[in-house]
Design an enzyme around this catalytic site. Sequence first.
Site, PDB file in Angstrom:
ATOM      1  NE  ARG A  95      -3.114 -24.895 -18.540  1.00  0.00           N
ATOM      2  CZ  ARG A  95      -4.095 -24.142 -18.981  1.00  0.00           C
ATOM      3  NH1 ARG A  95      -4.338 -22.863 -18.155  1.00  0.00           N
ATOM      4  NH2 ARG A  95      -4.470 -24.021 -20.302  1.00  0.00           N
ATOM      5  CB  SER A 142       3.821 -30.584   7.482  1.00  0.00           C
ATOM      6  OG  SER A 142       3.795 -29.122   7.836  1.00  0.00           O
ATOM      7  CD  GLU A 191      -6.951 -29.179 -15.664  1.00  0.00           C
ATOM      8  OE1 GLU A 191      -7.297 -27.940 -16.149  1.00  0.00           O
ATOM      9  OE2 GLU A 191      -6.580 -29.876 -16.244  1.00  0.00           O
TER      10      GLU A 191
END
Lengths: 149, 149, 149, 149, 149, 149, 149, 149, 149, 149
Positions: free
Chosen positions: B90, B116, B93
């Site tokens: 997830r 960073s 995604e």
Amino acid sequence: MYTSREDVTEAIVIARVRKGLNWADIARQVGRSKEWTTCACLGQMVFSEDEARTVIGLFDLDQTALPWLCAVPYKGSFDGGAPGDPLLYRWYEMLSVYGPALKELIHEEFGDGIMSAIDFRMQVGREADPAGDRVRVTISGKFLPYRPY
Amino acid sequence: MYTSREDVTEAIVIARVRKGLNWADIARQVGRSKEWTTCACLGQMVFSEDEARTVIGLFDLDQTALPWLCAVPYKGSFDGGAPGDPLLYRWYEMLSVYGPALKELIHEEFGDGIMSAIDFRMQVGREADPAGDRVRVTISGKFLPYRPY
Amino acid sequence: MYTSREDVTEAIVIARVRKGLNWADIARQVGRSKEWTTCACLGQMVFSEDEARTVIGLFDLDQTALPWLCAVPYKGSFDGGAPGDPLLYRWYEMLSVYGPALKELIHEEFGDGIMSAIDFRMQVGREADPAGDRVRVTISGKFLPYRPY
Amino acid sequence: MYTSREDVTEAIVIARVRKGLNWADIARQVGRSKEWTTCACLGQMVFSEDEARTVIGLFDLDQTALPWLCAVPYKGSFDGGAPGDPLLYRWYEMLSVYGPALKELIHEEFGDGIMSAIDFRMQVGREADPAGDRVRVTISGKFLPYRPY
Amino acid sequence: MYTSREDVTEAIVIARVRKGLNWADIARQVGRSKEWTTCACLGQMVFSEDEARTVIGLFDLDQTALPWLCAVPYKGSFDGGAPGDPLLYRWYEMLSVYGPALKELIHEEFGDGIMSAIDFRMQVGREADPAGDRVRVTISGKFLPYRPY
Amino acid sequence: MYTSREDVTEAIVIARVRKGLNWADIARQVGRSKEWTTCACLGQMVFSEDEARTVIGLFDLDQTALPWLCAVPYKGSFDGGAPGDPLLYRWYEMLSVYGPALKELIHEEFGDGIMSAIDFRMQVGREADPAGDRVRVTISGKFLPYRPY
Amino acid sequence: MYTSREDVTEAIVIARVRKGLNWADIARQVGRSKEWTTCACLGQMVFSEDEARTVIGLFDLDQTALPWLCAVPYKGSFDGGAPGDPLLYRWYEMLSVYGPALKELIHEEFGDGIMSAIDFRMQVGREADPAGDRVRVTISGKFLPYRPY
Amino acid sequence: MYTSREDVTEAIVIARVRKGLNWADIARQVGRSKEWTTCACLGQMVFSEDEARTVIGLFDLDQTALPWLCAVPYKGSFDGGAPGDPLLYRWYEMLSVYGPALKELIHEEFGDGIMSAIDFRMQVGREADPAGDRVRVTISGKFLPYRPY
Amino acid sequence: MYTSREDVTEAIVIARVRKGLNWADIARQVGRSKEWTTCACLGQMVFSEDEARTVIGLFDLDQTALPWLCAVPYKGSFDGGAPGDPLLYRWYEMLSVYGPALKELIHEEFGDGIMSAIDFRMQVGREADPAGDRVRVTISGKFLPYRPY
Amino acid sequence: MYTSREDVTEAIVIARVRKGLNWADIARQVGRSKEWTTCACLGQMVFSEDEARTVIGLFDLDQTALPWLCAVPYKGSFDGGAPGDPLLYRWYEMLSVYGPALKELIHEEFGDGIMSAIDFRMQVGREADPAGDRVRVTISGKFLPYRPY
């Protein structure tokens, strides 16, 4: 006798399940945030000698773990397929370095399940800092449990 | 005449650079958060008809853009290499769907550079919600600019 | 008893962490630059018999390490994804052969962290040489430490 | 009319070959180092408006190139296969972002050929800097020309 | 006791380094060219029973090596990325089957280093043969040694 | 008007089939070996200005081909899957750079078919050279024609 | 002594074949559906402590299996090549998590063979549910047995 | 004029969005189930001539679409990463052939969102059939909508 | 004691080489074709209990092999991608060169559908030929049509 | 005007569907088997000039197709990896399941070597069967032995 940082990490993972320890408690004893501590126990960060001794005690490791916990490890837990753009890559790397810790901490707090990427909100902002401003991103996703049937 | 959502997305990207529009202003006019609006303009979300009309006006698109902006698109901007575990996936995604928007919004606020993943902090917590509790993750990373020499 | 160069390399890596040896000191005793010595200890170069004996002594290896340290190894530490153009490929190969040594030497000098590819400068020049001119590239990147929190 | 940074980059590459311009001369007119300028002309860096106007003039681009030269591009020229460790990754990214510039500058100085990764030396050191110390790496490789036969 | 051809190959590789044997001498005793013998010892070709017995003697293998040395092995040493065209593929396969032998023989003759693909010449011709004409390709590349520094 | 070396290569390939030209004749007119000339015409080598003018004449190219034929191209015709070891890699690169030329020259001499990697012999030797000794490899494989049925 | 969930899964797989147990019977004793139970025994779901004790009894595991059966595992059985679109991805993940269980249950009911994707029907519908409507998909494919000959 | 089945599929996709047609209505007019019809319109199945004429009428295609709609297409919409086991592969292929239709039909019924693979149930059973028994799998997953914020 | 079908397959492979058994003889004793028997011994098919007992006797396996030989295995020996072994590769190439023709001719004769790899038989034999003997392979698979619903 | 063999192939594919031609009829007119003719029309084989003229007539191609049909093409239709089309995939799976058995049986009958995919014939036909007709494919390829030298 441990012969690599991966050996030490594996021993920590086994000891934690066997002893039923909590990441939050472990972090309290190490004296760091639970996010950094989990990430470091999973082999991604360098401990100071004092912290390493605490870790060895907590998980009943033998003393050969000490130099490995204090040496710089090979980092990352993903195998590839990273985006090429440098900005996007840092997020991918963050996921590779912190992902296993994130998984542990969400399961510790919520049990088996996932954080939804659909019922999901994200907010990007600036955090003023004298040493150089920071990007702050807040992410909120509904927890969805796996349920037996 | 647009013949796919990708066509419309490309037209939006070109118009925005040409006209020098800001994502924050665009979001204000669409009436949604800048995070969701940027993500949707980059082809990852469905607009309501009213929102779509605003988008068409803002970017001088022709009217054939309307049904594409309101249809469910094929989503994602990464090519693969995703982690197999559902929880970690997830996050991957989320990066695939929101990554280009994240890139736009950080550059809009800070200019060329990266956030960073080294000078970096993360915090995981619970957000109580009557419709089911949510995972809240806050991430803070120093902005590092590219500088010419 | 060692049965491959990889066996010997693994033994060197373990011995170095266990004994807390420095690459700079090791190189001084071997009588070569620290860059070449680190690269060779990590299994990428051929030692002379004398150098190999010093290495065996320094890391308490048994004598079966000798022929492996003096035989030509299979080189490279990366898995693929190399650029096809011959000039660019040499740089990729250099990273594959020297990368682990580079990582060791930067960590030895600076501790855990990275050399920035953002706060970064590069200079390309010519180095006259009677045996054929050389390309000289100087690279300077800010060191960014990982910090616990 | 250009509709992406890639369009502008392609136009610059074509114009440079057609007009026989030198990267070193181009850099002098832009007022930056030849390393940074080549990298930026190849689509990896952001120009200031003044620099962008110079670039447009030098390559006879039309005015629609201006906003693209000043917008943050998607960076990188490699397709994948990156090493997972953050320190090694920065070097890979450096090659992905600067590689095409490196190729241009070596060919401009030496003609067709490669920089040897075999007849090769590398040196790693520290560069003191009040804003944070820097890693300095110097690389020297023999130039090997392609010769017709 | 060997349980696969790979086991036997590994034992040969180890014995050769341990005993300091030469591929050219080994081939003389087996009674075949050094190219074919090296390739066969590295697990890519089938020995006759007599040849297998010589090999077992030379490397002090036990008798269970015999049927493996005489059975048809799974061949090839590369993992993929082969060109699709059948003519080009044969060259790739030749490299996969003969590559490790080529590496051994060049190192045996020249030491550590590479055969240049830059300072390089190739010649293609026809070799008349009553059993069907043959393609003859002669390749000449400068040897470049790795040198310590 | 050609806008890349690939454009010029494509035009050469088309013109050669259309005009029924031979690589051996082309090479004679360019004044180089047929191996190098074929490889260069297929976009892998740099022509001198004189040679480029001959090429333009032979294939009826327009004058914009000139700077492209004289500029250093991006080389290589394979997509990946290269072996990591530097010695083996040079052979793979040789195949990537010279492979299409090899294919042309074998088909020109023998027609449609392949050079066998089974009915095959290879010989490795040393070629003394004052500028540094060379590796000489001679390869002989039976030609196998495709036959209609 | 088990040191990971994979260890426990392997032990279950071996014990089931050795003892000739049925997934349907196992599920009855665990008190869950055969689909969920098979999936969980194959290492993809979390057991309650009571269920885990039943599982340990059924397969004669030792007590160290208990915490592993109750901890959240790393899930998924496929290696990659997932579709990028979130809707399609969920189906791919379902196959990755449930696929081995599906294989077991079809073989248990029908023996060796496959479920045809050619002689095949699919039906998509809505299932009203107060906690949010559900997608119901019914799939019917002819069973094709492997037959010896 | 269409010159491939892909051309016809693209024209259908565009016409459907432009005209706001429903897959359920289209299926009613074609006289087949909505699952098969959607899959066939997306280029995965062969229409009879009568059905093809209806499809041409519904989407205002020109008559050159007819032979393409009636010819056997190249099928599948995924790029690889398939599981090797034949039983698991059929499920992957089913997803590759029917996946885009599944996506269309779920979005038509529920709007933008996904079918959960977490809040999810599966049932495997036998369907008696004189032509050979069939495997019946029923899958139920909660629909999760994307919501703007 | 065997703990997987792969264990049993490995034991069969080793025993066959050690004892010098023929596949044709083994098949005669098992009472099946040599094609099916070889395929099954290599771990791809399910034996009946009687056949399994014969196999155990022929190869001197211990009795724990029985349930594994009778259980449905995970099948398939390729990883995705072309096989590296030269004999297997020729079959893959044959499919690459002739595959589209095979598809056309099967569809021309049978319409839309596939040739089953499950309801399938294969026969390998020798075809005497004065120009060198030939391998003749006959393959028969049931045609399975796609049917609309 | 055609500028590559791929152009000609595409034109043949389009003309065949448009004109409703049969591969069997086309082959009769070309005067070759339907297997070879289909394979050649799809761009994998070289036509004689006479055959090429027949092909040009049958598909109404213009005369520029002639030299392309008679030139040696780049062959192969797979990328590496398994093909996505269900019909082609079954053949790949057949190779994955039966490949090792095929290898064993060919080596048992012929010794070390390969079955040629160049000196090769294929025949596709129908096998009537009351349980549903079957596809029968007969393949004949010359055996080529590896010979020591």
